[in-house]
Design an enzyme around this catalytic site. Sequence first.
Site, mmCIF file in Angstrom:
data_model
loop_
_atom_site.group_PDB
_atom_site.id
_atom_site.type_symbol
_atom_site.label_atom_id
_atom_site.label_comp_id
_atom_site.label_asym_id
_atom_site.label_seq_id
_atom_site.Cartn_x
_atom_site.Cartn_y
_atom_site.Cartn_z
ATOM 1 C CD GLN A 72 -3.185 0.148 0.256
ATOM 2 O OE1 GLN A 72 -3.513 -0.968 0.435
ATOM 3 N NE2 GLN A 72 -4.008 1.055 -0.561
ATOM 4 C CE LYS A 82 -2.457 -1.126 -3.947
ATOM 5 N NZ LYS A 82 -3.818 -2.111 -3.667
ATOM 6 C CE LYS A 109 -5.512 -3.799 2.687
ATOM 7 N NZ LYS A 109 -5.264 -3.357 1.334
ATOM 8 N N GLY A 133 -12.516 -0.047 2.859
ATOM 9 C CA GLY A 133 -12.640 -1.584 2.495
ATOM 10 C C GLY A 133 -11.620 -2.174 2.000
ATOM 11 C CG ASP A 134 -8.606 -5.372 1.164
ATOM 12 O OD1 ASP A 134 -7.892 -4.568 0.069
ATOM 13 O OD2 ASP A 134 -8.538 -6.628 1.000
ATOM 14 C CB THR A 136 -10.843 -1.191 -7.400
ATOM 15 O OG1 THR A 136 -10.897 -0.513 -5.984
ATOM 16 C CG2 THR A 136 -9.476 -2.068 -7.265
ATOM 17 C CG ASN A 194 -15.947 -2.983 -5.403
ATOM 18 O OD1 ASN A 194 -14.783 -2.517 -5.412
ATOM 19 N ND2 ASN A 194 -16.950 -2.359 -5.123
HETATM 20 N N1 GLU Z 1 -8.281 -2.098 -0.169
HETATM 21 C C1 GLU Z 1 -8.056 -1.044 -1.280
HETATM 22 C C2 GLU Z 1 -6.494 -1.101 -1.721
HETATM 23 O O1 GLU Z 1 -6.025 -2.434 -1.540
HETATM 24 C C3 GLU Z 1 -8.462 0.317 -1.308
HETATM 25 C C4 GLU Z 1 -7.686 0.982 0.089
HETATM 26 C C5 GLU Z 1 -8.347 2.497 0.377
HETATM 27 O O2 GLU Z 1 -9.116 3.011 -0.427
HETATM 28 O O3 GLU Z 1 -7.672 2.969 1.243
HETATM 29 O O4 GLU Z 1 -5.919 -0.532 -2.201
#
Ligand code: GLU
Length: 417
Positions: free
Chosen positions: A83, A86, A98, A137-138, A182, A213
């Site tokens: 993350q 990213k 996370k 979310g995830d 996403t 999703n």
């Molecule tokens: N879970 C998503 C990811 O893997 C989104 C995380 C977010 O929006 O903070 O990037």
Amino acid sequence: MLESLGPVLVKYPEFTEAKIIERICEPERQLIFRVPWQDDRGVVHINRGFRVQFNSALGPYKGGLRFHPSVYLGIIKFLGFEQIFKNSLTGLPIGGAKGGSDFDPKGKSDSEVMRFCQSFMLELWRIIGEHTDVPAGDIGVGGREIGFLFGQYKRLTNKFEAGVLTGKGLVYGGSQVRTEATGYGCTYFVNEMLASKKNGFKGKKVLVSGSGNVAIYTLEKVHQLGGKVVAMSDSNGVIHDEKGINLETIKQLKEVERRRIKEYCDSHKSARYIPNGNIWDIPCDVAFPSATENEITGKDAKKLVKNGCIAVGEGANMPTTPEGVHVFIQAGILYGPGKAANAGGVATSGLEMQQNASREAWGFEETDIKLQQIMRNVYVLCSEAAEEFGAPGNFVVGANIAGFIKVARAMIAHGIV
Ligand code: GLU
């Protein structure tokens, strides 16, 4: 990740001097907590909650919460590490984090999910905030869960702090396009890769694993761009229909009724159900692994390449094993790794934070255009970094390097912290 960074450390000796690698691999803070809750029959259950605040060099910690029985500290740490880079690639001011729990939302009633979310937030609220840490979310955490979490945070803090969570409902501070982001973003990224070869989605046969999703909105965008998704899956099996998968049926089954994908075949007679099937056995032009980590093995990757697959866009986080990645890179196909290809979700979370901070709500089209621009930028960043560091067309190297350099520079500027 570290394998990609060799040439960067040669070019910037100051990163080694400041021990950036050692520091970046160590999360800034990790919280593990007990989450007790009662089911509808009054039986007490105990789950474990996690939040790993990995890196805040670029902005408040940002990253999703995953509710799934497979969750343990190691999964949260690998997701949090991904993350960081990213989020850096999105160009927005967000750090990396996370969290989640080994709670299994499958088969639970709405009231059970609500009680779990309330208990989870009763601990988490201490370490989050719009300027501190902004979860979203995830897997297993969607609009329903974010709503329950937000309600409890608001009650505990006595503040309507909209920017503390993203992925909120549109009526209480959510952003247009966040639900779709996403899947749409991943499709835009693959579209950029195809366009670089004067190609596009028209007439392409596409596989999308998963049916959550990310998978649903990948299906929607691929169809809008003229491609045809011929197979999808869930943890029980695969549905395959050469005529194309119907979006509305999948949305109804998965988003509204929360049922198994097998039931798709009840209303679509041309579709066949393959129990425990391997979706990657089906020939395709483009593959979107959008379920979970390690779903494409080296063997699967070889099969995809042999069957003529020309592009892969990772909607999930690290869905391809290192052996699989090696196969794609060696074959020279267009391969978009998750930290670049699925950055559209968190990027739109960043846009949600912007709207919350300015108390604005942008329209759908306006927000979608911003998402498209961000995905184009992510593509350009990866592509240029790959070129500059001697691996043209290798978006794994490009994404790792471009994501890393920005974070490393910010860490150097902040001194030894
Ligand atoms: N879970 C998503 C990811 O893997 C989104 C995380 C977010 O929006 O903070 O990037």
